[in-house]
Design a protein around this motif. Structure first.
Motif: not given
Lengths: 333, 171
Positions: A204, A210, A216, A240-244, A247, A250-251, A253
């Motif tokens: 992580d 963000r 990636e 992986s880059v997760g933007l929501s 939050q 950024a999440e 991995k």
């Protein structure tokens, strides 16, 4: 029955005794850290058991290498020879680059990077608890391994030593939940922390804003902050880059470059955090960039230009006095 | 020795089996099998605690667990306390455990072993070794299902090695 009661009393008493002893041991071990000496000796004594437990794997390895076919060996040999050939060619360039880098660093008056000592080590046991990610390697204080020593492979960073015994030591892998590595993105020098989450192929990346530019496929290398890991060793590739929206961070991995499931050989890395003071080639930090040199030169010139007339006047005065004295002396005679 | 001069002490089998269980506990398994590692140590200790309660008691269980702690590098007495707790629950709450049917024994071992694992997780959380995910039910289930074969093998070994429990002379 009195016998029954006596028995159950005995059982209760024994358990209470064990419980109290356990709590005391836990306290002494975790809070006071007073048992490290005892642990060191007992665990060193238990090392043969560990080696014995590893024997199925080492024996199967030995057997599988015994039974390789001739053609396989020949092809492997060819592959290795060509790899060595290529790497020798790279090494030639590396030497010249190293010298150039040293010269540049000297110009900038930064401390030189020295090639540190490394030592080959073999993984002899993997801690079986699925919630921790640690391995045991066959080097200990007898080989001058120290606590919090970085461990690498040819592919990238592995982790750090967390416990040293006489002939073996425990290495905390990057993927352990207790591990976090300060990393930097090679593409744009954004700093981050890579934390383990007890999956053997995922990290992580914590607390990435963000708005941060992280994509990636970005390569993360150690930043050298924190003083445990050397700078510039590859750690992981962002997967992986997760933007929501709900939050604040950024999440992200990342996948570690080292395959921890089949880790067999590692390199122990002697990393000296303090620059060596006995190195004569590099003077201690002294501001000497262009502007400062110019300024010092300027000051020196100024001093000279101010002092030269005074000195010449003084000399003239002294000479004048001497001349006067000479003049007066014959006059006096 | 009440059972005659030829019979051996159960320590003769207990210590080798504990060593075997410790090695099984730290042996390196393929990545796929690691979450299913059975807890042989508690099965062996439990068998002897029932078979020969006068020699193998909670103290022995505690010391065996302590050896496992040293081998695993976990906080000292984490596994020792878990093992002692499991043996204590079974010895004190199920005094006729040996007379139970096998399926009842399996259920009891499953619950008690699960309780022991929960205690272990709790201690490792206290120690700051955080861990998320990973089922703790599966290893306990496998451990419980392995009880009948382990029991049979141990009984067979005891017979063939002529090992008898230490029975009090007057009763």
């Amino acid at each position: 029955m009195p016998r029954q009661e006596y028995n159950s009393l005995l059982i209760n008493l024994r358990f209470v005794l064990c419980f109290l002893l356990s709590v005391a041991l836990l306290f002494v071990d975790l809070r006071l850290k007073a048992l490290s000496e005892v642990r060191y000796y007992i665990e060193s004594a238990l090392y043969p058991v560990m080696l014995f437990a590893d024997s199925p794997r080492s024996i199967s390895n030995a057997v599988s290498t015994q039974f390789k076919s001739r053609s396989e060996l020949i092809s492997e040999n060819e592959r290795l020879a060509s790899a060595i050939f290529e790497q020798r060619a790279d090494l030639l360039r590396l030497h010249s680059l190293e010298q150039e880098n040293a010269a540049m660093r000297k110009l900038l008056n930064s401390p030189l990077h020295e090639t540190p000592r490394r030592m080959f080590a073999e993984v002899v046991a993997v801690d079986s608890d699925p919630s921790v990610q640690r391995v045991v390697v066959n080097r200990g204080t007898s080989s001058k391994v120290y606590d919090s020593m970085p461990v690498i492979t040819d592919e990238g960073l592995v982790g750090q030593v967390i416990e040293v015994n006489y002939s073996f030591s425990r290495v905390l892998l990057l993927t352990d939940p207790a591990s976090s590595v300060p990393v930097v993105n090679v593409r744009n020098q954004i700093r981050a922390l890579a934390e383990g989450n007890s999956l053997h192929d995922e990290l992580d990346i914590a607390n990435v804003a963000r708005s941060a530019d992280i994509k990636e496929g970005d390569l993360l290398v150690t930043s050298g902050l924190g003083g445990v890991y050397p700078e510039g060793y590859p750690v992981a590739v962002v997967t992986s880059v997760g933007l929501s929206d709900n939050q604040s961070f950024a999440e992200v991995k990342a996948k570690p470059l080292v395959d921890f499931a089949r880790l067999r050989y590692v390199l122990m890395y002697w990393y000296d955090t303090k620059p060596r003071s006995d190195n004569e080639d590099v003077p201690p930090k002294e501001p000497t960039d262009g502007k400062l040199i110019l300024r010092q030169q300027h000051i020196k010139d100024l001093i000279e230009s101010m002092s030269t007339p005074a000195v010449s006047e003084g000399m003239a005065a002294v000479a004048g006095q001497a001349a006067a004295a000479e003049d007066a002396a014959p006059g006096g005679e | 020795m009440a059972a005659g001069t030829e019979s051996r002490s159960s320590y003769f089998l207990f210590f080798p089996l504990v060593l075997f269980a410790l090695i099984i506990d730290i042996i390196s398994l393929p990545e796929v099998l690691i979450p299913f590692r059975p807890d042989f140590l508690s099965l062996f200790v439990l068998f002897f605690a029932i078979f020969d309660p006068r020699r193998v008691n909670i103290g022995c269980a505690w010391i065996s667990g302590l050896l496992l702690d040293f081998l695993l590098g976990s906080p000292l007495s984490q596994n020792a306390l878990c093992l002692a707790l499991q043996i204590f629950i079974i010895l004190s709450q199920f005094q006729r455990f040996a007379q139970f049917a096998k399926w009842q024994q399996i259920i009891i071992i499953f619950v008690v072993n699960l309780l022991g694992h929960v205690l272990g997780y709790w201690i490792s959380h206290l120690a700051g070794m955080v861990s998320y995910g990973g089922s703790i039910v599966l290893p306990s289930l496998i451990t419980a299902l392995l009880w009948p074969p382990v029991c049979l093998v141990c009984l067979f070994l005891c017979r063939s090695l002529n090992i008898a429990p230490n029975v009090p002379r007057e009763n």
